[in-house]
Design an enzyme around this catalytic site. Sequence first.
Site, PDB file in Angstrom:
ATOM      1  N   GLU A 170      30.548   6.115  19.716  1.00 34.82           N
ATOM      2  CA  GLU A 170      31.921   5.917  20.206  1.00 34.82           C
ATOM      3  C   GLU A 170      32.847   7.126  20.002  1.00 34.82           C
ATOM      4  OE1 GLU A 170      33.252   2.224  18.448  1.00 34.82           O
ATOM      5  OE2 GLU A 170      31.514   1.127  19.163  1.00 34.82           O
ATOM      6  N   GLU A 282      23.363  -3.056  22.539  1.00 40.23           N
ATOM      7  CA  GLU A 282      24.145  -4.119  21.873  1.00 40.23           C
ATOM      8  C   GLU A 282      24.515  -5.223  22.865  1.00 40.23           C
ATOM      9  OE1 GLU A 282      27.469  -2.532  19.637  1.00 40.23           O
ATOM     10  OE2 GLU A 282      26.337  -0.758  19.046  1.00 40.23           O
TER      11      GLU A 282
HETATM   12  O1  G3I Z   1      30.115  -6.104   3.632  1.00 40.61           O
HETATM   13  C1  G3I Z   1      31.361  -6.785   3.508  1.00 40.61           C
HETATM   14  C2  G3I Z   1      31.328  -7.718   2.354  1.00 40.61           C
HETATM   15  O2  G3I Z   1      31.154  -6.982   1.170  1.00 40.61           O
HETATM   16  C3  G3I Z   1      32.631  -8.513   2.343  1.00 40.61           C
HETATM   17  O3  G3I Z   1      32.597  -9.451   1.328  1.00 40.61           O
HETATM   18  C4  G3I Z   1      32.823  -9.251   3.672  1.00 40.61           C
HETATM   19  C5  G3I Z   1      34.118 -10.009   3.733  1.00 40.61           C
HETATM   20  O4  G3I Z   1      34.450 -10.341   5.061  1.00 40.61           O
HETATM   21  O5  G3I Z   1      32.845  -8.294   4.698  1.00 40.61           O
HETATM   22  C6  G3I Z   1      31.635  -7.548   4.784  1.00 40.61           C
HETATM   23  O6  G3I Z   1      31.814  -6.600   5.761  1.00 40.61           O
HETATM   24  C7  G3I Z   1      31.774  -7.043   7.095  1.00 40.61           C
HETATM   25  C8  G3I Z   1      30.636  -6.304   7.796  1.00 40.61           C
HETATM   26  O7  G3I Z   1      30.657  -6.593   9.174  1.00 40.61           O
HETATM   27  C9  G3I Z   1      29.270  -6.690   7.217  1.00 40.61           C
HETATM   28  O8  G3I Z   1      29.020  -8.047   7.427  1.00 40.61           O
HETATM   29  C10 G3I Z   1      33.104  -6.681   7.754  1.00 40.61           C
HETATM   30  O9  G3I Z   1      34.139  -7.473   7.213  1.00 40.61           O
HETATM   31  C11 G3I Z   1      33.033  -6.875   9.252  1.00 40.61           C
HETATM   32  O10 G3I Z   1      34.200  -6.345   9.855  1.00 40.61           O
HETATM   33  C12 G3I Z   1      31.840  -6.138   9.791  1.00 40.61           C
HETATM   34  O11 G3I Z   1      31.812  -6.294  11.188  1.00 40.61           O
HETATM   35  C13 G3I Z   1      30.856  -5.538  11.907  1.00 40.61           C
HETATM   36  C14 G3I Z   1      31.565  -4.548  12.813  1.00 40.61           C
HETATM   37  O12 G3I Z   1      30.612  -3.839  13.574  1.00 40.61           O
HETATM   38  C15 G3I Z   1      32.393  -3.541  12.039  1.00 40.61           C
HETATM   39  O13 G3I Z   1      33.140  -2.786  12.888  1.00 40.61           O
HETATM   40  C16 G3I Z   1      30.036  -6.488  12.745  1.00 40.61           C
HETATM   41  O14 G3I Z   1      29.268  -7.347  11.897  1.00 40.61           O
HETATM   42  C17 G3I Z   1      29.092  -5.708  13.652  1.00 40.61           C
HETATM   43  O15 G3I Z   1      28.477  -6.575  14.559  1.00 40.61           O
HETATM   44  C18 G3I Z   1      29.903  -4.691  14.444  1.00 40.61           C
HETATM   45  O16 G3I Z   1      29.008  -3.948  15.229  1.00 40.61           O
HETATM   46  C19 G3I Z   1      29.597  -3.003  16.117  1.00 40.61           C
HETATM   47  C20 G3I Z   1      28.620  -1.864  16.233  1.00 40.61           C
HETATM   48  O17 G3I Z   1      28.318  -1.350  14.950  1.00 40.61           O
HETATM   49  C21 G3I Z   1      29.160  -0.771  17.152  1.00 40.61           C
HETATM   50  N1  G3I Z   1      29.530  -1.314  18.440  1.00 40.61           N
HETATM   51  C22 G3I Z   1      30.445  -2.444  18.389  1.00 40.61           C
HETATM   52  C23 G3I Z   1      29.875  -3.554  17.526  1.00 40.61           C
HETATM   53  C24 G3I Z   1      30.750  -4.764  17.547  1.00 40.61           C
HETATM   54  O18 G3I Z   1      31.983  -4.481  16.945  1.00 40.61           O
END
Ligand code: G3I
Length: 368
Positions: A170, A282
């Site tokens: 991105e 994705e």
């Molecule tokens: O790891 C922490 C954990 O320690 C904490 O307790 C918990 C509380 O909510 O959060 C956890 O982190 C989360 C992480 O995913 C791991 O599960 C974050 O809050 C959450 O925001 C994060 O979201 C991910 C997101 O990327 C981050 O921007 C999504 O799962 C994941 O599907 C998403 O993937 C992205 C690709 O990498 C790039 N393209 C877009 C796609 C969708 O946004």
Amino acid sequence: MRPLLTLAAAALAVLARITPAATPTAPPAQGEQAGRSGPLPSLAEAYRGQFLVGASVSPGQVIVGDTYRFIRRQFDVITPENDLKPLLLARTEGSYDFRMADQVVDWARKNGVKVRGHCLVWHQQAAPWMFTKDGKPVSRELLIERMRKYIHDVVGHYQGKIWAWDVVNEAFAPGDPKVDTERGWRRSEWYQIIGPEYVELAFRFAHEADPDALLFYNDYDTENPAKRDLIVALVRDLQKKGVPIHGIGHQAHLYLSRPAPAQLEDTIKAVARLGLRNHVTELDVSLRERDGAPLDGDEDELLSRQASRYADFFRMFRRNRERIEAVVLWGITDEMSWHPLEEPLLFSEMEPKPAFWAVVDEAARPLQ
Ligand code: G3I
């Protein structure tokens, strides 16, 4: 729901090592019994000889429970959804926690499933320590050195084990009023501190660390003509400089009404003309508006429109099977999706949705 599931899986994951071989007496994995009649078809098998099919996974799905059997049967490729991102791998400078990702990668190797590594350089889920020193913004030289070391350490750790890396994710956001951009480049910390050369450097470092890994630039909305032009220009520039880049990843987070398959097809063809591979990285199809608002229509009607959208896109992928090497879904089952309310995947509670059957049926349909 999702964080709880993730936390529970994570807690179990550190306690459990998987036993990959299913015993003959083991009960069928979730989803395996469902079907129009007989066992659930395998997506990987349905598309064998056309392109590889994959999904993003969380460690809990392959390490605990019996979902791993389902994954092994359904998919040729997996992408750890979060566990290979710098924020999770390297919370402090010089110390890595590879435990979660190692278990997923080891499972994949033992089960003959390829792994896409996602991702090395991104403006989100980066390791915040990389960008400051003594409370001040880091110098260009130090950020390059930190990026070099991070990429060497991580790609080196997985040398020979990860099939393809999303090296940069991105970098562009042309025309998006919500994003601070310069000539289409996202003004991320990488861009502001290093300049656009951060992309070239990241690819060079990744290639040094694993000369056999396939290296990808990955982005969303790759069907957008302005983004397509930026990607094509970037690839040409990298190729002119002899920088190793092997493919473009199309995230393909789709909606019911946009984009048209032909728009993404144009970009896929443009990438192929540059001599690069295409991976759809994705894929999902949201059942909501882009701003998250619900759509009109009852659930059955929306699920049937979603099934048609999936079929239309898989038809386009099949038409371009010489140009597309892999199609990876961003998750398996709606409740575990990054956007659960959008119900964007092929399964709900691990049971196949109409979209699953549409994708399976499409695999064998004659192509006009
Ligand atoms: O790891 C922490 C954990 O320690 C904490 O307790 C918990 C509380 O909510 O959060 C956890 O982190 C989360 C992480 O995913 C791991 O599960 C974050 O809050 C959450 O925001 C994060 O979201 C991910 C997101 O990327 C981050 O921007 C999504 O799962 C994941 O599907 C998403 O993937 C992205 C690709 O990498 C790039 N393209 C877009 C796609 C969708 O946004």
